[in-house]
Design an enzyme around this catalytic site. Structure first.
Site, PDB file in Angstrom:
ATOM      1  N   GLU A   1     -13.508   4.761   6.704  1.00 30.51           N
ATOM      2  CA  GLU A   1     -12.680   4.936   7.892  1.00 30.51           C
ATOM      3  C   GLU A   1     -11.851   6.204   7.728  1.00 30.51           C
ATOM      4  O   GLU A   1     -11.548   6.622   6.601  1.00 30.51           O
ATOM      5  CB  GLU A   1     -11.783   3.725   8.125  1.00 30.51           C
ATOM      6  CG  GLU A   1     -10.778   3.450   7.044  1.00 30.51           C
ATOM      7  CD  GLU A   1      -9.855   2.268   7.355  1.00 30.51           C
ATOM      8  OE1 GLU A   1     -10.005   1.640   8.410  1.00 30.51           O
ATOM      9  OE2 GLU A   1      -8.974   2.015   6.528  1.00 30.51           O
TER      10      GLU A   1
ATOM     11  N   SER B   1       0.808  -1.208   0.000  1.00 29.56           N
ATOM     12  CA  SER B   1       0.000   0.000   0.000  1.00 29.56           C
ATOM     13  C   SER B   1       0.848   1.267   0.000  1.00 29.56           C
ATOM     14  O   SER B   1       1.591   1.517  -0.928  1.00 29.56           O
ATOM     15  CB  SER B   1      -0.968  -0.041   1.178  1.00 29.56           C
ATOM     16  OG  SER B   1      -1.879   1.019   1.087  1.00 29.56           O
TER      17      SER B   1
ATOM     18  N   THR C   1     -11.851  -1.057  14.263  1.00 28.16           N
ATOM     19  CA  THR C   1     -10.994  -0.355  13.306  1.00 28.16           C
ATOM     20  C   THR C   1     -10.512  -1.296  12.209  1.00 28.16           C
ATOM     21  O   THR C   1     -10.093  -2.409  12.493  1.00 28.16           O
ATOM     22  CB  THR C   1      -9.751   0.196  14.039  1.00 28.16           C
ATOM     23  OG1 THR C   1     -10.204   0.791  15.240  1.00 28.16           O
ATOM     24  CG2 THR C   1      -9.044   1.215  13.198  1.00 28.16           C
TER      25      THR C   1
END
Length: 589
Positions: free
Chosen positions: A400, A141, A376
């Protein structure tokens, strides 16, 4: 066939140099396989991402899938990868993906291996779309360039949650010795079990997200100048295509950053969450072209950041919570236009994680749809969305605060490509009403109540300090489970501790959300409408805090709300974090 000469040479060099520290770093402990899969630096050794650790991980995962699915050999798996590469060790996302494919093919499992780089959301999309048993995405990522990762999706199209991580971890330990054909990429690539889904998935993905284009004729006729950067990652061609699917004018691409480059040469960290620095080139191009909005993806294009030029000439980078508020408003606005049936709203859901803004809750209360909060991480929202969809509910939106948005149920994970196109349409729509994004955000807050948040973190490398900091909050008056009842001059009305499972709001004091002993997380609710969560990070040496002041609709003195939130944050830092005493480093500016 056989081992990787580059990593072998690197280890030999460490031995020759008698570099014990370097050898310890590489070999002292095996990478932990968690619900987020793996993430570590590329290089030699069992604590690094390399050919051998990828083979071992995939062998474990493959065996776990063989036990979980009788029809694994009929259904198969999908494997995708980003553009990361580490020349010194010969590791790259593409090579790791090919090795993973070789492992599955050696066991007779069909593999859909993308022939080229794709955004992360293409993998969960393919799992759901083709009904596969699992998916693997090789990506780190927005991590620094030397890192890579291995992210795993289950048959439901969402990231894995417990107990799968434990089961896979155990299976990896039981399959460390490479199987005879695991190294054989050449043979695997010739196998009839290998399929290339690229062309079909490319077509089907853009067809699927077109369902969320609700102002096509408007998009065609409005020419709104938008700049887009993919920050040296995979996003460029996919966002261009997504805009085309919505019949929006293509965004201006930041030339220096549009092609994938594993060195990320123009940025310090390839993370658009870091704001300004990553967006410098985008702002320059926007000034040159006269564009007032910038969209940015992270390198694997599963997250989206947005900035708008203000009247003063400065740029405002929206926080993840602010973009969540805008997209949440927009998704409901479009849904309401398409659904005249009054009762349909009862079937409608939006989700966000517990450390994200509660703005969706305020919209849901006023508009009559359902809002749910999860732990989360998108793995929780993806899995919860799947449950709701299976019950015949409509999941309209999930987000989020870490700039992750799920605007379409065809991907049960965050997706920065569909979010970019949907944001593009929202921007075009607002421009026809002569409204800026900042003005629209103010309207949302006026309608549903101001939600002002302030999130940051401290760096702490000492696990004992972290442990005692949180334990002090649990035994505040010296008794066990005696949490603080105030913080400075702010009084606390409720406490939820998802490490121990305590929640003062529940009749039996037991938390409803799942608890985890392995990570720290406590949420305080204050009498003034403030909420603050303190938690440790799973992937970094940080103690994070997330604070928000939720005001009732009609209270619109932003200056005093901001001042109150600042004072609350200062009190939390002083009384709960105690940075001097605990030697915590503040977030670097």
């Amino acid at each position: 066939m056989g081992t990787n000469p580059k990593t072998a040479a690197m280890i030999q060099e460490m031995v020759n140099q008698e570099d014990v520290e370097a050898l310890k770093k590489c070999f002292s402990s095996r990478m932990e396989f968690g619900t987020a899969g793996l993430r570590a630096a590329m290089g030699p050794g069992i604590s690094r991402m390399n050919d051998l650790t990828i083979i071992q991980t995939t062998q474990g995962f493959c065996q776990y899938l063989e036990v979980s699915f009788e029809n694994l050999k009929e259904r198969g798996v999908v494997i995708g990868y980003d553009a990361r590469a580490h020349p010194p060790s010969g590791g790259s996302s593409k090579r790791f993906a090919s090795l993973a494919a070789a492992v599955f093919i050696s066991r007779g499992v069909p593999v859909h291996l993308f022939s080229d780089i794709t955004p992360t959301p293409f993998v969960p999309f393919t799992v759901s779309h083709l009904g596969l048993c699992a998916g693997i995405m090789v990506t780190a990522s927005h991590n620094p360039k030397q890192d890579n990762g291995y992210k795993v999706y289950w048959e439901n199209g969402a990231q894995i949650i417990s107990p799968h991580d434990k089961g896979i971890s155990k299976a990896i330990e039981e399959n460390l010795e490479p199987w005879p054909k695991s190294w054989n990429i050449e043979e695997a690539l010739k196998s009839s079990l290998l399929k290339n889904p690229y062309k079909n998935i490319y077509t089907d993905y853009f067809k699927a997200i077109q369902k969320h284009c609700c102002h096509r004729c408007l998009s065609k006729s409005t020419f709104m100048k938008i700049v887009h950067t993919s920050v040296h990652g995979v996003g460029h061609i996919f966002v261009q295509e997504a805009f085309k699917a919505f019949e929006l004018h293509p965004p201006y691409a930041v030339e220096e950053q549009k092609n994938p480059d594993p060195e990320f040469p123009t940025v310090k960290y390839p993370n658009p969450e870091e704001g300004e620095g990553v967006l410098t080139l985008s702002f320059a191009l926007a000034e040159k072209e006269g564009a007032s909005v910038v969209l940015a993806n992270d390198p694997d294009a599963d997250r989206l950041a947005m900035a708008e030029k203000q009247e003063s000439g400065s740029w405002r980078v929206f926080t993840g919570n602010e973009l969540g508020a805008l997209l949440g408003w927009w998704m409901f606005h479009c849904w309401k236009q398409q659904n005249t049936d009054v009762c349909a709203v009862k079937n409608l859901y939006m989700l966000s994680s517990t450390v994200s803004s509660k703005i969706l809750r305020a919209i849901a209360v006023k508009e009559g749809f359902h809002f749910e909060e999860t732990l989360t991480g998108f793995k929780w929202m993806g899995n919860r969305a799947r449950d709701l969809l299976d019950q015949g509910k409509t999941v309209l939106f999930a987000f989020e605060e870490a700039i992750g948005y799920m605007c379409s149920p065809s991907v049960l994970d965050k997706d920065g490509v569909s979010a970019a196109a949907i944001a593009g349409e929202m921007i075009s729509y607002l421009s026809t009403k002569s409204t800026t994004l900042s003005q629209q955000l103010t309207t949302v807050f006026n309608d549903y109540g101001y939600h002002i948040s302030k999130n940051s973190y401290f760096i702490c490398h000492d696990q004992d300090v972290i442990h005692s900091l949180f334990e002090r909050l649990r035994n505040y008056s010296g008794q066990k489970d005696s949490y603080p009842s105030e913080c400075g001059c702010f009084s606390i009305t409720a406490v939820r501790d998802l490490t121990t499972g305590y929640d003062s709001n529940q009749p039996d004091n037991k938390a409803v959300l799942p608890t985890s002993r392995s990570s720290q997380m406590i949420t305080f609710t204050f009498s003034n409408g403030g909420v603050a969560t303190m938690r440790t990070s799973g992937t970094e040496p940080k103690i994070k805090y997330y604070t928000e002041l939720c005001a009732a609709p009609g209270l619109s003195d932003v200056t005093s709300l901001n001042k109150e939130l600042d004072e609350l944050v200062e009190a939390i830092i002083e009384h709960f974090f105690q940075p001097q005493k605990n030697k915590l480093q503040p977030k670097p500016e």
